[in-house]
Motif scaffolding. Structure first.
Motif, PDB file in Angstrom:
ATOM      1  N   PRO A   1       0.826  -1.208   0.000  1.00  0.00           N
ATOM      2  CA  PRO A   1       0.000   0.000   0.000  1.00  0.00           C
ATOM      3  C   PRO A   1       0.862   1.261   0.000  1.00  0.00           C
ATOM      4  O   PRO A   1       1.974   1.256   0.564  1.00  0.00           O
ATOM      5  N   SER A   2       0.346   2.331  -0.617  1.00  0.00           N
ATOM      6  CA  SER A   2       1.191   3.514  -0.778  1.00  0.00           C
ATOM      7  C   SER A   2       1.543   4.146   0.561  1.00  0.00           C
ATOM      8  O   SER A   2       2.584   4.763   0.705  1.00  0.00           O
TER       9      SER A   2
ATOM     10  N   ILE B   1       7.934   4.496   4.917  1.00  0.00           N
ATOM     11  CA  ILE B   1       9.368   4.211   4.768  1.00  0.00           C
ATOM     12  C   ILE B   1      10.098   5.468   4.318  1.00  0.00           C
ATOM     13  O   ILE B   1      11.173   5.803   4.828  1.00  0.00           O
ATOM     14  N   GLY B   2       9.479   6.191   3.381  1.00  0.00           N
ATOM     15  CA  GLY B   2      10.080   7.434   2.908  1.00  0.00           C
ATOM     16  C   GLY B   2      10.295   8.402   4.052  1.00  0.00           C
ATOM     17  O   GLY B   2      11.361   9.018   4.191  1.00  0.00           O
TER      18      GLY B   2
ATOM     19  N   ILE C   1      12.427   9.768  -4.932  1.00  0.00           N
ATOM     20  CA  ILE C   1      12.927   8.450  -4.525  1.00  0.00           C
ATOM     21  C   ILE C   1      11.764   7.509  -4.201  1.00  0.00           C
ATOM     22  O   ILE C   1      11.732   6.355  -4.644  1.00  0.00           O
ATOM     23  N   VAL C   2      10.778   8.023  -3.464  1.00  0.00           N
ATOM     24  CA  VAL C   2       9.631   7.186  -3.115  1.00  0.00           C
ATOM     25  C   VAL C   2       8.858   6.790  -4.379  1.00  0.00           C
ATOM     26  O   VAL C   2       8.504   5.622  -4.575  1.00  0.00           O
ATOM     27  N   LEU C   3       8.651   7.767  -5.267  1.00  0.00           N
ATOM     28  CA  LEU C   3       7.893   7.475  -6.492  1.00  0.00           C
ATOM     29  C   LEU C   3       8.667   6.533  -7.411  1.00  0.00           C
ATOM     30  O   LEU C   3       8.070   5.723  -8.115  1.00  0.00           O
ATOM     31  N   PHE C   4       9.976   6.643  -7.394  1.00  0.00           N
ATOM     32  CA  PHE C   4      10.803   5.748  -8.210  1.00  0.00           C
ATOM     33  C   PHE C   4      10.483   4.291  -7.884  1.00  0.00           C
ATOM     34  O   PHE C   4      10.242   3.469  -8.768  1.00  0.00           O
TER      35      PHE C   4
ATOM     36  N   LEU D   1      -0.820   9.923  -1.399  1.00  0.00           N
ATOM     37  CA  LEU D   1      -0.533   9.684   0.013  1.00  0.00           C
ATOM     38  C   LEU D   1       0.967   9.615   0.304  1.00  0.00           C
ATOM     39  O   LEU D   1       1.486  10.341   1.164  1.00  0.00           O
ATOM     40  N   ALA D   2       1.659   8.742  -0.439  1.00  0.00           N
ATOM     41  CA  ALA D   2       3.087   8.556  -0.169  1.00  0.00           C
ATOM     42  C   ALA D   2       3.853   9.850  -0.388  1.00  0.00           C
ATOM     43  O   ALA D   2       4.750  10.195   0.379  1.00  0.00           O
ATOM     44  N   VAL D   3       3.444  10.589  -1.442  1.00  0.00           N
ATOM     45  CA  VAL D   3       4.120  11.844  -1.741  1.00  0.00           C
ATOM     46  C   VAL D   3       3.850  12.861  -0.637  1.00  0.00           C
ATOM     47  O   VAL D   3       4.749  13.553  -0.161  1.00  0.00           O
ATOM     48  N   GLN D   4       2.607  12.884  -0.207  1.00  0.00           N
ATOM     49  CA  GLN D   4       2.222  13.848   0.834  1.00  0.00           C
ATOM     50  C   GLN D   4       3.096  13.674   2.080  1.00  0.00           C
ATOM     51  O   GLN D   4       3.445  14.642   2.755  1.00  0.00           O
TER      52      GLN D   4
END
Lengths: 251, 307
Positions: B134-135, B141-142, B166-169, B234-237
């Protein structure tokens, strides 16, 4: 006539099952040899041994001797890349790359490191002329090779091969996917090429073998049954099985 | 005779089933179409309210750098400049795709051509696993690994475009990889044989024939990855910093369109300018995904391998 390629006692097994049981055949320079036989007799498999295309199929083991100009094709020191330049192959399905005709024909030359535009132009013209497809392509060298008809594509593939000036040309049922007119054109092309090259052709078409081949070899169930001059084999076959096959009793 | 005629003209069980099946599938299709149209209408109507009801100029919205929808600036205009978010969204998307593509294509080549048996056997589950995480986990982790590491290296807060990239990669890698695998598998084997039979090595075959023949579909794979990166919220936020500021470099806190939406949509009142401005951001996202789709279609059509 001198034999340019000699094979002795060729065995091939695929996943522990032997499909070629000791084939001995010689191939003369400046001549056409046809390999005939019913489906699954091993003629294509044998052909693919000659430029080690079977190496690509996992679990395949080949034994026997293959003397090409006196050197063993399967020696560990053989440079596969050089070998395939000298023993080229044309496949059943026309398989030009989805690039322009020019790029297709120069592909092998560029691999060999030729970059001189003038030299490449010359070789493209020579190869396309030899493959008898120059008239159809000379004004469309930048057109995608896939946009030509099947027969033209196959002749472009032959030209692509001729550009690297091989010694031997292997053809694996080159006309079985083509219409009769295109097939006839390919046959004419091959007869003209015979003067310069050693040609080995696998064919299902017995009439084709009788029309173009100097020698014919008949294979059955992984064994070489008979090989002889085409004229002799088609009139007086030595073996009963050959006679039955040629007369259409099985196939 | 009459009986046969009757039998032939009367509806049978099979023909009734056929009609029922058709009605069911048409109903489902109609429901989906209505749903899509409603979503489009809803986002568009809300999204353009900023410009129609609140009279913000489109140019000001796209080029302004100040984002503070609740307050007015010196000229009495609402501060709704979305440029920082647009820039950040595009930056993370393009950077993530640029970094991920070489890795993805290398992995795909390994799976299709270099070690088709074992490579695919081990890497396929790995890639599927990466898709399944899940994102929020990626974001977490990011936040706990990547951001502190960047802070340690470059100072500052550590959040920003670099952390987002890095997270999006990692998140777009499986998308691009699996689509690249499809692209490379779609290249007929006889191109490979033809190239090898002409004396090419495997590497020459890969970069002269395979990559070239698969190029349109590989580009499609990259664009799919970009669409995923562009839309990821979400992860980017969690790693971008969530300050609507023009990014000065890769490690200053900033905000993407999506992160701004997830952060603030719950804190605004329906119908007010701050809320409408967020819908306008959503509208930009919608239009961009449309552009990505069109790109995919154009490239796909041009590059079909004819045989």
């Amino acid at each position: 006539m001198t034999a340019i390629l000699k094979t002795r006692d060729v065995h091939l097994s695929y996943a522990k099952q032997e499909t070629l049981h000791g084939v001995n055949l010689d191939f003369d320079d400046h001549s056409i040899t046809a390999l005939i036989g019913p489906s699954g007799c091993g003629k294509s498999t044998f052909l693919r041994c000659l430029n080690r295309m079977n190496d690509l199929i996992p679990k395949t083991t080949v034994t026997g001797s293959f003397q090409f100009h006196g050197k063993d094709i399967y020696a560990p020191t053989t440079n596969l890349v050089e070998l395939r330049k000298q023993i080229g192959m044309v496949f059943q399905q026309p398989n030009p790359f989805p690039f322009s005709v020019y790029e297709n024909v120069t592909y092998g030359l560029k691999l060999a490191g030729h970059t001189n535009r003038h030299y490449l132009d010359e070789q493209v013209e020579r190869a396309l002329k030899q493959a008898a497809v120059w008239d159809e392509t000379k004004d469309a060298l930048n057109k995608n090779a896939m946009s030509f008809s099947g027969g033209q594509q196959q002749r472009i593939c032959i030209a692509r091969l001729l550009a690297v000036q091989p010694d031997i040309i292997l053809l694996d049922e080159p006309t079985s996917a083509l219409d009769p007119i295109s097939s006839a054109q390919i046959e004419t092309t091959l007869l003209a090429l015979k003067k310069t090259y050693c040609i080995i052709i696998v064919t299902h078409n017995l009439q084709q073998a009788s029309r173009i081949a100097d020698r014919t070899a008949f294979m059955l169930n992984g064994n070489l049954i008979e090989d002889d001059l085409t004229s002799k084999m088609f009139t007086k076959p030595a073996n009963q099985a050959t006679s039955d096959y040629l007369n259409g009793k099985f196939g | 005779m009459d009986e046969i005629q009757k039998k032939l003209t009367a509806p049978s069980k099979a023909s009734r089933e056929d009609v029922t099946g058709r009605i069911i599938s048409y109903t489902c299709i109609a429901a989906i179409i209505i749903l899509v149209i409603s979503i489009l209408y809803f986002i568009t109507s809300r999204g353009i309210a900023t410009f129609t009801t609140n009279h913000v100029s489109l140019w000001q919205f796209l080029s302004g750098k100040e984002w503070n929808p609740g307050t007015l600036n010196a000229k009495g205009q609402p501060q709704v400049g979305a440029l920082p978010m647009i820039v950040t969204s595009f930056s993370v998307t393009i950077l993530a795709a640029l970094v991920a593509t070489p890795f993805a294509i290398a992995v795909a080549l390994f799976m299709t051509d270099i070690a088709p048996k074992n490579g695919a056997k081990f890497l396929q589950p790995v890639i599927e696993l990466l898709v399944g995480i899940p994102s929020v986990v990626y974001g977490f982790i990011g936040l706990t690994v990547v951001v502190p590491f960047i802070r340690h290296l470059f100072g500052g807060t550590g959040s920003g475009i670099l952390a987002g990239t890095i997270v999006l990669f990692v998140m777009v890698l499986p998308t691009i990889t699996s689509l690249s695998v499809d692209a490379l598998r779609a290249v007929p084997t006889y191109f490979r044989s033809a190239s090898l039979a002409l004396g090419a090595t495997r590497f020459q075959t890969i970069y002269k024939v395979l990559l070239r023949a698969a190029m349109p579909r590989l580009l499609t794979a990259v664009i799919f990855g970009m669409a995923r990166a562009f839309g990821e919220a979400l992860a980017v936020q969690m790693v971008i910093g969530n300050a609507v500021l023009m990014p000065r470099n890769l490690v200053t806190p900033t905000s993407t369109l999506t992160s701004q939406l997830t952060t603030n949509i719950g804190n605004t009142i329906m119908g007010t300018l701050p809320n409408n401005a967020l819908w306008s951001l959503a509208l930009i996202l919608l239009l961009m995904s449309l552009v990505f789709n069109l790109l995919i279609r154009c490239i796909g059509k041009r590059g079909e391998i004819k045989s």
